[in-house]
Design a protein around this motif. Structure first.
Motif, PDB file in Angstrom:
ATOM      1  N   SER A   1       1.019  -1.554   0.284  1.00 46.93           N
ATOM      2  CA  SER A   1       0.141  -0.247  -0.013  1.00 46.93           C
ATOM      3  C   SER A   1       0.643   1.172   0.637  1.00 46.93           C
ATOM      4  O   SER A   1       1.796   1.303   0.581  1.00 46.93           O
ATOM      5  N   ILE A   2       0.321   1.744  -0.835  1.00 49.45           N
ATOM      6  CA  ILE A   2       1.122   3.567  -0.674  1.00 49.45           C
ATOM      7  C   ILE A   2      -0.016   4.510  -0.526  1.00 49.45           C
ATOM      8  O   ILE A   2       0.949   5.492  -0.860  1.00 49.45           O
ATOM      9  N   GLY A   3      -0.339   4.132   0.356  1.00 48.38           N
ATOM     10  CA  GLY A   3      -1.312   5.227   1.063  1.00 48.38           C
ATOM     11  C   GLY A   3      -2.440   6.180  -0.076  1.00 48.38           C
ATOM     12  O   GLY A   3      -3.321   6.020  -0.816  1.00 48.38           O
ATOM     13  N   ALA A   4      -2.376   7.510   0.052  1.00 50.69           N
ATOM     14  CA  ALA A   4      -3.257   8.243  -0.877  1.00 50.69           C
ATOM     15  C   ALA A   4      -3.075   7.696  -2.071  1.00 50.69           C
ATOM     16  O   ALA A   4      -3.919   8.773  -2.841  1.00 50.69           O
ATOM     17  N   VAL A   5      -1.980   7.841  -2.467  1.00 49.09           N
ATOM     18  CA  VAL A   5      -1.515   8.206  -3.693  1.00 49.09           C
ATOM     19  C   VAL A   5      -1.703   7.116  -4.964  1.00 49.09           C
ATOM     20  O   VAL A   5      -2.858   7.985  -5.845  1.00 49.09           O
TER      21      VAL A   5
END
Lengths: 299, 297
Positions: free
Chosen positions: B136-140
């Protein structure tokens, strides 16, 4: 039935899953890795800038502050949550009247949206007419109002709320681990005259070892990534005191209600920061993994 | 219900007992107190919310009271109409129901062929599903996902969010897969001999057999979607009429009149908690049993 038919049918049935994963899972990650090397504002054209975004990131004190805040937030949350949920799990592993009710109550926060609870806690922790201050003043537990959401205490408040939301979840995970410890181990320990504390330290903790390790790893990853409730509670404020790294990334892509200091959307730079945050989480996970393996050897 | 009321530590207990079997009275009282305080601390914010939703705004700001002087049932009526909670609730119901149905269909189809069929690339597929749970790379990723939905003209409906939530079906896929492994294959063989097609076996034989696992999967997916905040938020930035309960509520907190809407916030919080609370009470057992790998917290 023939094999080719079976293979064809399999791919047909996997198609929805593969399509979604490809389009909404893999493509966005590729998109981010591509734009890491571009200056791209989300409108107009993107220009290739090589490693400039990463250079800028090294100089970006706001980002590194948010990394420090993330560690404070995650560390504070885990230091209380893990021991507390372990102790609760050990206690609630006994049969006594009201056990299932207690379990249900403690697990309750897990099923409630953290965003919704953040709204409630915002009202409760409000410093001027917040319920919490009023109750504490009434009970003479504090001499004067505490500015719970002010620069000095906002992080503490965020941690308290995170603990409230997480204890039940980890308690339940520990409970399912405790179910697998055979009862007669304790019985023979009691026969040998081991005290309750000795039993806890020398039996429960080591036998829970594998479960503990996995749960703590999950807890670390989750607490580094969690930012929903902070977003609703303080939006990273006041003056960036509760800004955590994943929230910082979010703000580079989407405006937030109190659009603070990350003024314009910066997709290229945001992708680079997002990638680095993922790497940081990965490194921490790896370090933890290596350390817990070392501990295993020592035992 | 057995109690752990045995006194000496030198006799084996027959109850499920760990280190803390009944010691001295003092210890038991302390333990009871500790549990009581914990339970009260957990319940306190929820009790405040429940009672607060029946107070006037002035009463909440004046504070210091837990029980409302006069029960303002009209709060709910007003929140329902003026604060648009009827719309939020409908959006939440739609989002959760559609995501749940979609997730169960996609995940069960995949689990069926992975467990019952032979095809090249099976290991790869399972690995891919597992990796989506951990990478997971978050909100990107929300940005390219949003742009995709704009291209597909789905950004003005909640269907975009539904698709993104269905995309996170790996967890349910693994639950169904492990359950399917325990379902006997004799039934599908018998059905096949009777001339049932592959799709027929999936639909007529396996789905009914999977019912308990589908129930658990539905519970998880529904709760997750109901509590989802970020994705609905991003997709409704320009379409307030699509806001779900979680998003609508957080907007009240940032609204210009936040200070005078406290009672609506409480009422809205209750509205969003209550349905799950009912489901939770009904399905408490499944919640408590199916916790391995729960990814919240």
């Amino acid at each position: 039935m023939n094999n080719l038919h079976q293979i064809g049918f399999s791919y047909l049935f996997l198609f929805p899953s593969l399509l979604l994963t490809g389009v909404l899972g893999i493509y966005p990650i590729g998109w981010a890795i591509w734009y890491m090397f571009y200056d791209y504002k989300g409108y107009g054209s993107a220009s290739f800038v090589g490693l400039d975004n990463f250079e800028r990131l090294l100089r970006d004190t706001q980002f590194w502050d948010s990394v420090v805040n993330t560690f404070i937030y995650a560390g504070g949350k885990l230091l209380i949550t893990i021991p507390l949920s372990l102790v609760l799990a050990v206690i609630l592993n006994h049969s006594f009247r009201g056990r299932s009710t207690l379990r249900a109550i403690i697990f309750l926060p897990t099923i409630i949206s953290s965003a919704v609870m953040a709204v409630v806690f915002y009202i409760m922790f409000n410093s001027y007419n917040g319920l919490l201050n009023q109750y504490l003043l009434k009970l003479h537990l504090i001499p004067e109002r505490i500015d719970w959401l002010g620069p000095d205490h906002a992080m503490l408040t965020a941690i308290i709320i995170a603990i409230w939301g997480a204890v039940g979840n980890y308690m339940l995970l520990f409970l399912s681990g405790l179910q697998n410890i055979p009862n007669d181990v304790y019985e023979s320990a009691s026969l040998d005259g081991a005290s309750r504390w000795q039993q806890f330290w020398h039996l429960t903790v080591p036998m829970l070892g594998p479960v503990l390790q996995i749960v703590i790893m999950l807890a670390i990853i989750n607490s580094l990534k969690g930012y929903e409730s902070i977003m609703v509670l303080t939006d990273g404020g006041p003056i960036g005191k509760t800004e955590v790294m994943y929230l910082y990334v979010y703000k580079l892509f989407f405006p937030t209600p109190s659009a603070s200091y990350t003024a314009d959307q910066q997709f290229g730079y945001g992708s680079a920061v997002g990638f680095v945050t993922a790497v940081i989480v990965g490194i921490i996970t790896l370090i933890y993994h290596l350390m817990s393996r070392r501990l295993n050897h020592l035992q | 219900m057995k109690t752990t009321a045995y006194i000496s530590t030198r006799r084996p207990s027959r109850s499920k007992s760990g280190p803390i079997s009944a010691g001295r009275w003092g210890g038991r009282v302390l333990l009871g107190l500790f549990l009581l305080v914990t339970a009260l601390l957990i319940l306190f914010p929820l009790v405040v919310t429940a009672f607060g939703s029946f107070m006037t705004n002035a009463e909440i700001s004046a504070g210091g009271k837990l029980i409302p002087a006069v029960w303002q049932f009209s709060n709910y009526q007003e929140a329902w109409v003026q604060a648009h909670f009827s719309r939020f609730l409908w959006n939440s119901v739609f989002l959760s129901a559609a995501s749940t149905v979609g997730t169960l269909i996609v995940a069960s189809m995949a689990a069926y062929v992975v467990d019952r069929m032979a095809f090249p690339g099976k290991v790869l597929f399972v690995g891919l599903q597992a990796s989506t749970m951990f990478i997971s790379i978050g909100a990107v990723v929300l940005r390219p996902q949003f742009q995709l939905m704009v291209k597909l003209h789905l950004h003005t409906t909640l269907w975009g969010v539904v698709l993104i939530l269905i995309n996170a079906h790996a967890y349910i896929f693994f639950i169904l897969l492990s359950f399917l492994k325990g379902v006997s294959r004799e039934l599908d063989e018998a059905a096949r001999i009777d001339g049932c097609s592959n799709a027929g076996i999936y639909w007529r034989i396996l789905l009914p057999l999977l019912r308990p696992a589908l129930g658990v999967g539905a519970l998880f997916t529904f709760c997750g979607a109901w509590n989802e905040y970020l994705r609905p938020l991003v997709f409704t930035l320009n379409n307030p009429e699509l806001q779900t309960l979680t998003v609508g509520l957080s907007y009240l907190r940032y609204g210009p009149s936040a200070a005078v809407q406290t009672h609506y916030m409480f009422a809205g919080a209750c509205l969003s908690i209550l349905p799950l609370l009912l489901v939770y009470m009904i399905a408490n057992k499944s919640f408590m049993q199916m916790t391995e790998g729960s990814l919240k917290g």
